[in-house]
Design an enzyme around this catalytic site. Structure first.
Site, PDB file in Angstrom:
ATOM      1  N   ASP A 287       0.794  -1.258   0.054  1.00 52.84           N
ATOM      2  CA  ASP A 287       0.089  -0.124  -0.140  1.00 52.84           C
ATOM      3  C   ASP A 287       0.893   1.271  -0.062  1.00 52.84           C
ATOM      4  O   ASP A 287       1.608   1.408   0.938  1.00 52.84           O
ATOM      5  CB  ASP A 287      -0.983   0.189   1.320  1.00 52.84           C
ATOM      6  CG  ASP A 287      -2.069   0.919   1.058  1.00 52.84           C
ATOM      7  OD1 ASP A 287      -2.289   1.611  -0.051  1.00 52.84           O
ATOM      8  OD2 ASP A 287      -2.957   1.002   1.781  1.00 52.84           O
ATOM      9  N   GLY A 288       0.945   1.997  -0.985  1.00 49.56           N
ATOM     10  CA  GLY A 288       1.478   3.177  -1.067  1.00 49.56           C
ATOM     11  C   GLY A 288       1.069   4.386  -1.785  1.00 49.56           C
ATOM     12  O   GLY A 288      -0.224   4.360  -1.659  1.00 49.56           O
ATOM     13  N   PHE A 290       0.735   5.671  -4.606  1.00 50.31           N
ATOM     14  CA  PHE A 290      -0.023   5.624  -5.755  1.00 50.31           C
ATOM     15  C   PHE A 290      -1.267   4.444  -5.736  1.00 50.31           C
ATOM     16  O   PHE A 290      -2.090   4.557  -6.558  1.00 50.31           O
ATOM     17  CB  PHE A 290       0.916   5.049  -6.919  1.00 50.31           C
ATOM     18  CG  PHE A 290       2.086   5.785  -7.085  1.00 50.31           C
ATOM     19  CD1 PHE A 290       1.632   7.318  -7.488  1.00 50.31           C
ATOM     20  CD2 PHE A 290       3.411   5.382  -6.943  1.00 50.31           C
ATOM     21  CE1 PHE A 290       2.895   8.001  -7.757  1.00 50.31           C
ATOM     22  CE2 PHE A 290       4.380   6.336  -7.145  1.00 50.31           C
ATOM     23  CZ  PHE A 290       4.144   7.673  -7.492  1.00 50.31           C
ATOM     24  N   GLY A 291      -1.469   3.968  -4.895  1.00 49.57           N
ATOM     25  CA  GLY A 291      -2.396   2.850  -4.610  1.00 49.57           C
ATOM     26  C   GLY A 291      -2.185   1.567  -3.818  1.00 49.57           C
ATOM     27  O   GLY A 291      -1.132   1.708  -3.259  1.00 49.57           O
ATOM     28  N   THR A 292      -3.059   0.669  -3.980  1.00 44.28           N
ATOM     29  CA  THR A 292      -3.272  -0.687  -3.124  1.00 44.28           C
ATOM     30  C   THR A 292      -2.533  -1.719  -4.003  1.00 44.28           C
ATOM     31  O   THR A 292      -3.375  -1.788  -5.022  1.00 44.28           O
ATOM     32  CB  THR A 292      -4.315  -1.001  -2.249  1.00 44.28           C
ATOM     33  OG1 THR A 292      -4.731   0.352  -1.674  1.00 44.28           O
ATOM     34  CG2 THR A 292      -4.053  -2.016  -1.634  1.00 44.28           C
ATOM     35  N   VAL A 293      -1.815  -2.492  -3.543  1.00 44.95           N
ATOM     36  CA  VAL A 293      -1.067  -3.877  -4.399  1.00 44.95           C
ATOM     37  C   VAL A 293      -1.904  -4.953  -3.964  1.00 44.95           C
ATOM     38  O   VAL A 293      -1.756  -5.437  -2.554  1.00 44.95           O
ATOM     39  CB  VAL A 293       0.210  -3.816  -4.562  1.00 44.95           C
ATOM     40  CG1 VAL A 293       0.524  -4.980  -5.348  1.00 44.95           C
ATOM     41  CG2 VAL A 293       0.757  -2.406  -4.794  1.00 44.95           C
ATOM     42  N   LYS A 307      -2.159  -3.807  -9.015  1.00 46.57           N
ATOM     43  CA  LYS A 307      -2.138  -2.204  -8.443  1.00 46.57           C
ATOM     44  C   LYS A 307      -3.508  -1.626  -8.696  1.00 46.57           C
ATOM     45  O   LYS A 307      -3.688  -1.222  -9.921  1.00 46.57           O
ATOM     46  CB  LYS A 307      -0.999  -1.477  -8.876  1.00 46.57           C
ATOM     47  CG  LYS A 307      -0.900  -0.063  -8.095  1.00 46.57           C
ATOM     48  CD  LYS A 307       0.281   0.529  -8.398  1.00 46.57           C
ATOM     49  CE  LYS A 307       1.763   0.096  -7.762  1.00 46.57           C
ATOM     50  NZ  LYS A 307       1.705   0.190  -6.371  1.00 46.57           N
ATOM     51  N   ASP A 405      10.246   8.518  -7.207  1.00 46.13           N
ATOM     52  CA  ASP A 405       9.952   7.787  -6.130  1.00 46.13           C
ATOM     53  C   ASP A 405      10.622   6.451  -5.740  1.00 46.13           C
ATOM     54  O   ASP A 405      10.304   5.734  -5.469  1.00 46.13           O
ATOM     55  CB  ASP A 405       8.494   7.524  -6.181  1.00 46.13           C
ATOM     56  CG  ASP A 405       7.823   7.370  -4.681  1.00 46.13           C
ATOM     57  OD1 ASP A 405       8.613   7.867  -3.716  1.00 46.13           O
ATOM     58  OD2 ASP A 405       6.717   6.881  -4.480  1.00 46.13           O
TER      59      ASP A 405
END
Length: 557
Positions: A287-288, A290-293, A307, A405
């Site tokens: 989870d970062g 840009f979104g959730t994996v 993702k 990033d």
């Protein structure tokens, strides 16, 4: 008052960073050998009597940030090879005799801030991609032979008439001339009728092909009088993306989906929902920003990582698809491959190859010791491989990709601990419709270079700084920020390490879990490479190609 020609022998000065020969009386052509000055950062030849074309070899000056060739008698076309100068911020070519069009490729110079090509003989239209460069704050195209509409985007939206003066055939709001107004001459109408004829011809050909296809379908199916409804049903099956199960309903046309590897050609949104159990929390593996994996197993029993991008941050559908088509072509052994994507309304999903050993962050933050200690040979392998992947993004692919990033959680490891850089291109994807990159998506705290706080601009040198932090993590075993540095001089990992180096205590920062008589010297060498990457001045940081070369030197010892 220097006279004569520029000595080609200057091309032998491999470490030369600045060459200033402006405002002299130099004549002749520019030696092509200057193009081998691999370390050259600034070149100034303004105000001389130089003539002829710019050498193509100038496209190899990969470190160049400042190029001034103004007020000479240079001619020929503007070199397309300038597009290779990814660090170029200042380009002054005014007061020469350049001809031809402005190369579209100059729109790839994402760092360009100043561009002056006034007082030449440039023709053609103004490239919209050039106007859209986000860092460009000065553009002068005056006294040329440019024509057509002035783009209404980026810097061209607010250009002054002075910057466009002397170009008689330009039109648009800035010029006070409607581009739709055409002269009522005979040639105009002939061109119009010609275009109309082509359009009608294309329509006839298209209808003929459609009729022939329909006839073939009818014949192939053995039904000479196939009903219109059945024909429509046949066409539906080719217009819709179907799931792999015949019992599933068809996906609506609003879903755009594309895959870059043959086994995933038939994946649909339905497949993704089933594979992730409707994005169940138990399947989350990351989870970062840009979104959730999610970990997912597709119908062909292939495990992938899906993702789910944050809805609030994604851009329009057309821009998203265009960006995915670009990222899907970026293939390298040290980059996590994008296998496909799916766009459904506000939902944007990316499908990646699944990495068995998770992230570098997971191994370095092995608080519970549930994992084995990441030994030194593996750390060298991870550093070298991830540097290779990042160098490819910066130098081996056009348009060049700035990651923005770089952090330990974006270095993923396969079953052999071969590192693969993840999330490349996502910062650009999410921010492509913005005028600048805001700090909340330009990096992660602890990895952000100092200059970002002042300019907010992302550069390849910023990626190098972030990679330097990763090298420190590999050498020290510590995270960039956190409670470890609350009462420690320096305030964070970078500050603490530099304080120790300054006091002559560099060996004290080495990770004791992998420190040995065999590894100590190599660890100190990696620490030295990290220190160069972490220079406060971006110009003093090496390129990723040089960082890779340094790391290979460690590996060979």
């Amino acid at each position: 008052m220097l006279t004569g020609s520029i000595p080609p022998e200057l091309g032998g000065s491999s470490k030369l960073q600045g060459l200033y020969l402006g405002n002299n009386q130099l004549s002749g052509t520019i030696p092509g050998r200057l193009g081998v000055l691999g370390s050259l950062v600034k070149l100034n030849l303004t105000g001389n009597q130089l003539y002829g074309p710019v050498p193509r070899s100038f496209g190899d000056l990969k470190e160049l940030t400042h190029l001034d060739l103004s007020y000479n008698e240079l001619d020929g076309n503007l070199p397309r090879s300038f597009s290779n100068l990814s660090y170029l911020t200042y380009l002054d070519l005014h007061g020469n005799k350049f001809t031809g069009e402005i190369p579209l490729e100059l729109g790839n110079l994402v760092q360009l801030e100043y561009f002056d090509v006034s007082g030449n003989r440039i023709s053609g239209q103004i490239p919209e991609k050039l106007c859209a460069l986000v860092n460009l704050f000065y553009l002068n195209l005056a006294e040329n032979s440019l024509e057509g509409p002035v783009p209404g985007s980026g810097i061209c939206l607010n250009l002054s008439k002075i910057s466009l003066a002397g170009n008689k055939d330009l039109c648009g709001k800035i010029m006070g001339l409607d581009c739709r107004v055409k002269s009522f001459d005979k040639s105009y109408y002939l061109n119009a009728w010609g275009l109309a004829g082509i359009a009608v011809g294309c329509m006839i050909v298209t209808l003929s092909i459609a009729f022939a296809l329909r006839k073939w379908i009818l014949k192939d199916s053995g039904q000479g009088d196939l009903e219109e409804g059945k024909l429509n049903s046949f066409l539906d099956q080719n217009l819709y993306f179907l799931s792999s199960s015949s019992s599933r309903s068809k996906e609506p046309l609003s879903i755009n989906i594309a895959m870059f590897e043959q086994p995933l050609l038939k994946i649909t949104l339905v497949d993704i929902l089933e594979a992730t159990n409707n994005f169940c929390k138990t399947n989350i593996i990351g989870d970062g920003g840009f979104g959730t994996v999610y970990k997912a197993t597709l119908p062909d029993v292939k495990t992938v990582a899906v993702k789910k991008l944050s809805q609030a941050k994604t851009q329009g559908n057309r821009e998203f698809i265009a960006e995915m088509e670009t990222l899907g072509k970026v293939k390298h052994q040290n980059l996590v491959p994008l296998l496909g994507y799916c766009s459904f309304g506000e939902e944007k999903l990316l499908v990646y190859e699944y990495m068995v050993n998770g992230s570098l962050d997971l191994w370095l933050r092995n608080q519970s010791r549930a994992l084995d200690v990441l030994d030194w040979p593996k750390r060298v392998k991870i550093a070298t491989g991830s540097a290779r992947g990042l160098a490819f993004l910066h130098h081996g692919f056009t348009p060049h990709i700035i990651h923005r990033d770089i952090k330990a959680s974006n270095i993923l490891l396969n079953e052999d601990f071969e590192p693969k850089v993840a999330d490349f291109g996502l910062a650009r994807l999410i921010s492509a419709c913005e005028t600048h990159v805001s700090t909340d998506i330009a990096g992660t705290f602890g990895y952000i270079p100092p200059e970002y706080g002042q300019s907010g601009r992302s550069t390849t040198r910023g990626d190098v700084y972030s990679f330097g932090v990763i090298l420190l993590e590999l050498v020290t075993g510590k995270e960039p920020t956190g409670p470890d540095f609350k009462e420690v001089e320096g305030g964070n990992l970078v500050g603490w390490v530099f304080q120790k180096i300054k006091k002559g205590q560099a060996a004290d920062v080495l990770d004791p879990t992998v420190l040995s008589a065999d590894s100590k010297q190599m660890m100190l060498q990696m620490l030295q490479i990290a220190a160069v990457c972490l220079s406060d001045n971006p110009a003093n940081r090496p390129t990723m190609l040089k960082v890779l070369k340094f790391l290979k030197g460690i590996k060979d010892e």
